[in-house]
Design a protein around this motif. Structure first.
Motif, PDB file in Angstrom:
ATOM      1  N   UNK A 124       0.682  -1.072  -0.119  1.00 31.84           N
ATOM      2  CA  UNK A 124      -0.067  -0.193  -0.011  1.00 31.84           C
ATOM      3  C   UNK A 124       1.142   1.220  -0.118  1.00 31.84           C
ATOM      4  N   UNK A 125       2.057   1.086   0.502  1.00 36.74           N
ATOM      5  CA  UNK A 125       3.107   2.436   0.607  1.00 36.74           C
ATOM      6  C   UNK A 125       4.386   1.778  -0.200  1.00 36.74           C
ATOM      7  N   UNK A 126       4.538   2.665  -1.373  1.00 35.98           N
ATOM      8  CA  UNK A 126       5.616   2.222  -2.361  1.00 35.98           C
ATOM      9  C   UNK A 126       5.967   3.449  -3.102  1.00 35.98           C
ATOM     10  N   UNK A 127       7.575   3.302  -3.400  1.00 37.77           N
ATOM     11  CA  UNK A 127       7.989   4.551  -4.097  1.00 37.77           C
ATOM     12  C   UNK A 127       8.287   3.822  -5.531  1.00 37.77           C
ATOM     13  N   UNK A 128       7.574   4.480  -6.611  1.00 40.07           N
ATOM     14  CA  UNK A 128       7.539   3.868  -7.613  1.00 40.07           C
ATOM     15  C   UNK A 128       8.278   5.055  -8.811  1.00 40.07           C
ATOM     16  N   UNK A 129       9.083   4.284  -9.736  1.00 41.19           N
ATOM     17  CA  UNK A 129       9.452   5.268 -10.831  1.00 41.19           C
ATOM     18  C   UNK A 129       8.863   4.422 -11.969  1.00 41.19           C
TER      19      UNK A 129
END
Length: 199
Positions: A28-33
């Motif tokens: 639910x919490x993620x850093x996406x490029x």
């Protein structure tokens, strides 16, 4: 302010199926490029649906970045960042990531771009991090539909360096960079979602 938002019928059709797959593999919490974000429609759709995802769009094309920024301003989403001028063949961002996403990229770019994307994912993703690839692929050298075969021929006529990639070729190149093909998901319009995870 002029509205620079580009709209893609394909993005409108596939953004929700892509989001549904991403929701099964990302927390639910993620850093996406997102690499090669194009119009920015996938970025705004995913960031809007998942407020716990910090979404970093990017594109080497200034026209595309103008569209992404216009979508970002229109949406007002705090978790959607300004687009990066990113070409993965020359730069791999240094920030920490949980996932990388590339939608409809591998077949409309030289294979060197695909290898650079895999290099970047192998270097920047943590153990368990996800590289998500979406688009048409061949399986065992064979097209999955007549429409894909025609599309591939058209791509190669436009540029001999372009073309639909084989699933095994991508999986083998990924494995060389400690990226394991965890799952292949059948998608609408003869496309596939590839879930690659950093070992």
């Amino acid at each position: 302010m002029s509205d620079e938002r580009l709209q893609s019928p394909a993005a409108a059709r596939n953004r929700q199926p892509i989001l549904e797959v991403l929701k099964t593999v990302l927390p639910d919490r993620a850093r996406v490029l997102e690499v090669a974000s194009g119009s920015g429609e996938h970025a705004v759709h995913c960031a809007g649906a998942m407020p716990g995802w910090t979404w970093q769009p990017s594109d080497p094309n200034p026209h595309a970045r103008g569209s992404i920024e216009a979508w970002r301003e229109h949406s007002g989403l705090a978790n959607l960042h300004a687009p990066l001028a990113l070409d993965v063949t020359t730069l791999c961002p240094a920030e920490q990531l949980d996932a990388m996403v590339a939608i409809n990229l591998l077949h409309i770019a030289p294979w060197a771009v695909g290898e650079a994307l895999l290099d970047c994912a192998g270097q920047r993703l943590p153990s368990g991090g996800v590289l998500f690839l979406y688009g048409p692929f061949t399986r065992e050298g064979r097209h999955t539909s007549p429409s894909n075969a025609a599309f591939d021929a058209d791509l190669r006529q436009r540029d001999p360096r372009f073309g639909i990639r084989d699933l095994a070729t991508v999986a083998e190149a990924a494995a060389e960079r400690d990226l394991v093909l965890e799952r292949v998901v059948e998608m609408p319009a003869n496309n596939l979602s590839l879930i690659l995870r950093r070992a």
